[in-house]
Design a protein around this motif. Structure first.
Motif, PDB file in Angstrom:
ATOM      1  N   LEU A 240       0.856  -1.170   0.000  1.00 11.07           N
ATOM      2  CA  LEU A 240       0.000   0.000   0.000  1.00 11.07           C
ATOM      3  C   LEU A 240       0.901   1.232   0.000  1.00 11.07           C
ATOM      4  O   LEU A 240       1.740   1.398   0.890  1.00 11.07           O
ATOM      5  CB  LEU A 240      -0.902   0.008   1.238  1.00 11.07           C
ATOM      6  N   ILE A 241       0.731   2.089  -0.992  1.00 12.57           N
ATOM      7  CA  ILE A 241       1.616   3.244  -1.157  1.00 12.57           C
ATOM      8  C   ILE A 241       0.815   4.512  -0.872  1.00 12.57           C
ATOM      9  O   ILE A 241      -0.146   4.830  -1.580  1.00 12.57           O
ATOM     10  CB  ILE A 241       2.204   3.298  -2.575  1.00 12.57           C
ATOM     11  N   LEU A 242       1.200   5.238   0.188  1.00  8.96           N
ATOM     12  CA  LEU A 242       0.562   6.484   0.561  1.00  8.96           C
ATOM     13  C   LEU A 242       1.455   7.644   0.132  1.00  8.96           C
ATOM     14  O   LEU A 242       2.609   7.734   0.567  1.00  8.96           O
ATOM     15  CB  LEU A 242       0.321   6.546   2.073  1.00  8.96           C
ATOM     16  N   THR A 243       0.922   8.513  -0.713  1.00  2.59           N
ATOM     17  CA  THR A 243       1.674   9.672  -1.199  1.00  2.59           C
ATOM     18  C   THR A 243       0.977  10.929  -0.695  1.00  2.59           C
ATOM     19  O   THR A 243       0.001  11.403  -1.292  1.00  2.59           O
ATOM     20  CB  THR A 243       1.743   9.687  -2.726  1.00  2.59           C
ATOM     21  N   PRO A 244       1.430  11.496   0.427  1.00  2.34           N
ATOM     22  CA  PRO A 244       0.732  12.641   1.020  1.00  2.34           C
ATOM     23  C   PRO A 244       0.994  13.932   0.251  1.00  2.34           C
ATOM     24  O   PRO A 244       2.041  14.103  -0.372  1.00  2.34           O
ATOM     25  CB  PRO A 244       1.321  12.707   2.429  1.00  2.34           C
ATOM     26  N   SER A 245       0.010  14.844   0.316  1.00  2.00           N
ATOM     27  CA  SER A 245       0.160  16.157  -0.316  1.00  2.00           C
ATOM     28  C   SER A 245       0.327  17.267   0.705  1.00  2.00           C
ATOM     29  O   SER A 245       0.983  18.273   0.439  1.00  2.00           O
ATOM     30  CB  SER A 245      -1.052  16.450  -1.205  1.00  2.00           C
ATOM     31  N   THR A 246      -0.263  17.119   1.901  1.00  2.00           N
ATOM     32  CA  THR A 246      -0.153  18.150   2.928  1.00  2.00           C
ATOM     33  C   THR A 246      -0.464  17.551   4.288  1.00  2.00           C
ATOM     34  O   THR A 246      -1.026  16.448   4.375  1.00  2.00           O
ATOM     35  CB  THR A 246      -1.119  19.319   2.639  1.00  2.00           C
ATOM     36  N   GLY A 247      -0.110  18.275   5.350  1.00  2.00           N
ATOM     37  CA  GLY A 247      -0.362  17.793   6.700  1.00  2.00           C
ATOM     38  C   GLY A 247      -0.503  18.929   7.688  1.00  2.00           C
ATOM     39  O   GLY A 247       0.032  20.017   7.498  1.00  2.00           O
ATOM     40  N   LYS A 248      -1.258  18.679   8.765  1.00  2.00           N
ATOM     41  CA  LYS A 248      -1.432  19.627   9.856  1.00  2.00           C
ATOM     42  C   LYS A 248      -1.227  18.892  11.177  1.00  2.00           C
ATOM     43  O   LYS A 248      -1.420  17.680  11.270  1.00  2.00           O
ATOM     44  CB  LYS A 248      -2.832  20.249   9.837  1.00  2.00           C
ATOM     45  N   LYS A 249      -0.877  19.650  12.235  1.00  2.00           N
ATOM     46  CA  LYS A 249      -0.702  19.044  13.545  1.00  2.00           C
ATOM     47  C   LYS A 249      -0.966  20.075  14.636  1.00  2.00           C
ATOM     48  O   LYS A 249      -0.891  21.286  14.402  1.00  2.00           O
ATOM     49  CB  LYS A 249       0.710  18.478  13.702  1.00  2.00           C
ATOM     50  N   ARG A 250      -1.311  19.565  15.803  1.00  2.00           N
ATOM     51  CA  ARG A 250      -1.385  20.382  17.011  1.00  2.00           C
ATOM     52  C   ARG A 250      -0.966  19.507  18.175  1.00  2.00           C
ATOM     53  O   ARG A 250      -1.530  18.432  18.377  1.00  2.00           O
ATOM     54  CB  ARG A 250      -2.786  20.947  17.255  1.00  2.00           C
ATOM     55  N   ASN A 251      -0.011  19.956  18.947  1.00  2.00           N
ATOM     56  CA  ASN A 251       0.557  19.150  20.022  1.00  2.00           C
ATOM     57  C   ASN A 251       0.302  19.792  21.388  1.00  2.00           C
ATOM     58  O   ASN A 251       0.240  21.018  21.516  1.00  2.00           O
ATOM     59  CB  ASN A 251       2.065  18.978  19.830  1.00  2.00           C
ATOM     60  N   GLY A 252       0.171  18.925  22.397  1.00  2.00           N
ATOM     61  CA  GLY A 252       0.091  19.387  23.782  1.00  2.00           C
ATOM     62  C   GLY A 252      -1.223  19.998  24.186  1.00  2.00           C
ATOM     63  O   GLY A 252      -1.283  20.748  25.167  1.00  2.00           O
ATOM     64  N   ALA A 253      -2.326  19.692  23.480  1.00  2.00           N
ATOM     65  CA  ALA A 253      -3.627  20.253  23.839  1.00  2.00           C
ATOM     66  C   ALA A 253      -4.232  19.470  25.007  1.00  2.00           C
ATOM     67  O   ALA A 253      -3.979  18.278  25.181  1.00  2.00           O
ATOM     68  CB  ALA A 253      -4.572  20.219  22.645  1.00  2.00           C
ATOM     69  N   THR A 254      -5.036  20.148  25.800  1.00  2.00           N
ATOM     70  CA  THR A 254      -5.746  19.502  26.897  1.00  2.00           C
ATOM     71  C   THR A 254      -7.102  19.033  26.400  1.00  2.00           C
ATOM     72  O   THR A 254      -7.882  19.837  25.867  1.00  2.00           O
ATOM     73  CB  THR A 254      -5.959  20.478  28.060  1.00  2.00           C
ATOM     74  N   PRO A 255      -7.427  17.746  26.520  1.00  2.00           N
ATOM     75  CA  PRO A 255      -8.743  17.273  26.078  1.00  2.00           C
ATOM     76  C   PRO A 255      -9.849  17.883  26.932  1.00  2.00           C
ATOM     77  O   PRO A 255      -9.620  18.321  28.064  1.00  2.00           O
ATOM     78  CB  PRO A 255      -8.655  15.752  26.258  1.00  2.00           C
TER      79      PRO A 255
END
Length: 460
Positions: free
Chosen positions: A108-123
């Motif tokens: 299975l070949i995944l070719t990503p185009s873009t990405g976002k992230k957010r770290n350390g958030a409080t649920p």
């Protein structure tokens, strides 16, 4: 409305359930919504809704047109305190990427185009006493991935050189969850054992330990069969003080009065005599079992080969007030055996907007049938949208206000903003709320007006 028929992508909706001629050929079994870890409504896998999740999860959405979305939710915790008691302050990291997917043999070949992230958030669901953080947001360019895959009985395995991940299709996941033994209601929730004499934690950014003493454990047992455990052990021998902080989470299964804990991830850190002699280990916690009992004073005892640990309810929390069938059966009240027994009471299955709905979108003589599964809590309505067997989007809203927002997983992120009314039907004892009628305005990712129409929801 010719403008509506020309712009509102009803035909595109239909194409979500059928292959495009230009789309790359993908095995039919691969085209699904795949979940690894805890299962949440689709909106929990978005940047706007991920803080509603309470545990780690991955969602891989593979579409027939050869596109994909991958979301990874990673839960963690840092030690904090509630008064003099140590508590776990939960954190949640969000990672999202999208791109194209192709298959070559068993790869299975995944070719990503873009990405976002957010770290350390409080649920949103966090312990009392924890400081709330929104997290740090950013974009990144994901790396392409080539993974070996296999599918069997609704289970997808993706293997790289480093690890193997196991996913279940959402339908298979739902069946598995329904067949899993439930944890006894009376022991669900947060429990603490021991105490910490003052604030005691390691600052993960600086690596510095504060002074303090004592021993404490926080155990959280969730209704979905997962658990989280955080512990601090402080041992002082003459002038040598050693401290160990252990954090783990995983699944828990009840068999009779025995709880079987299987950690999916764990972290141990601490030092011997001095913070300069520190250590850190990941994934070293082994599966364990313990018998449990709950006495009349509300003390939970877990007994294993290492002895018995007694827990009290965590400050600011309480257990479920639901009565289990076994408790009802043993309440000491005998059923009447006379001929004038009371008629059976038909109990409501859903008293709010939760549950399954059949939907019809109408615009200028065109109709489109969908199905929606909703959950409702104090934050509102959340759920998923299906066309036949295929997942096509998510929904969120507010029943009291009569508002719904339907978002489709097409390239244009077609969005239906609906305003209407949930109607109560006193003649339907099982589903007192069984009808919704509203009007919508449709827009796309560029916020262009696509037209208007109506949405009607009824119970199956």
């Amino acid at each position: 409305m010719h403008h509506l028929k020309r712009t509102l992508p009803f035909l595109l909706l239909g194409q979500l359930a059928s292959c495009s001629l230009a789309a790359p050929a993908l095995p039919e079994a691969l085209v699904a919504e795949w979940i690894s870890g805890a299962t949440y409504p689709a909106d929990h896998y978005t940047l706007e809704g991920f803080r509603s999740a309470s545990g780690s999860s991955e969602r891989l959405l593979i579409r027939k047109d050869g596109s994909y979305e991958l979301v990874r939710l990673t839960s963690g915790a840092i030690p904090g305190y509630f008064g003099s008691r140590m508590i776990a302050c939960e954190t949640m990291d969000f990672m999202w990427e999208k791109g194209t997917v192709s298959v070559k043999g068993n790869q299975l070949i995944l070719t990503p185009s873009t990405g976002k992230k957010r770290n350390g958030a409080t649920p949103h669901n966090h312990n009392n006493g924890c400081t709330v953080f929104a997290g740090t947001e950013g974009t990144f360019q994901p790396t392409p991935k080539t993974l070996n895959y296999s599918i069997k009985n609704g289970t997808l395995q993706l293997a790289s050189r480093e690890a193997t991940s196991t996913y279940q299709s959402r339908k298979a996941e739902a069946k598995t969850a329904s067949s899993t033994a439930k944890i006894e209601t009376s022991i669900l929730g947060e429990w603490t054992s021991g105490s910490v004499s003052m604030l005691e934690y390691q600052n993960l950014a600086t690596g510095q330990w504060t002074s303090g003493g004592g021993t404490s454990t926080l155990l959280k047992l969730n209704a979905n069969g997962t658990y989280a455990k955080t512990g601090l052990l402080v041992i002082t021998t003459y002038s040598c003080t050693s401290k160990v902080f252990v954090q783990e989470e995983g699944t828990v299964v009840q068999k009779g009065n025995q709880l079987n804990f299987t950690p999916s991830k764990s972290k141990s850190m601490g030092y011997t005599c001095s913070p300069s002699n520190s250590f850190e280990e990941n994934g070293k916690v082994k599966p364990s079992s313990a018998t449990f009992s709950l006495d009349n004073s509300g003390v939970l005892s877990l007994t294993s080969g290492d002895g018995t640990t007694r827990y009290n309810r965590a400050p600011g929390t309480s257990g479920s007030t639901s009565t289990s069938p076994s408790n009802t059966a043993n309440s000491g009240t005998s059923p009447s055996t006379g001929s004038s027994s009371a008629p059976a009471v038909v109990r409501a299955i859903r008293t709010d907007g939760s549950g399954n709905w059949n939907g019809i979108l109408r615009a200028d003589g065109e109709t489109l049938k969908i199905s929606i599964t909703l959950d409702e809590d104090h934050r509102g309505l959340y759920g998923t949208i299906f066309m036949g067997e295929d997942y096509v989007g998510y929904v969120q809203g507010n029943r009291a206000e009569g508002t719904l927002k339907l978002v489709l997983n097409d390239d244009n992120e077609t969005t239906f903003l609906v305003t209407g009314t949930f109607e109560e039907n006193p003649e339907n004892p099982r589903y007192p709320i069984d009808h919704y009628m509203g009007g919508f305005q449709a827009t796309n990712l560029q916020e262009e007006n696509l037209g208007s129409g109506t949405l009607e929801l009824t119970r199956p």
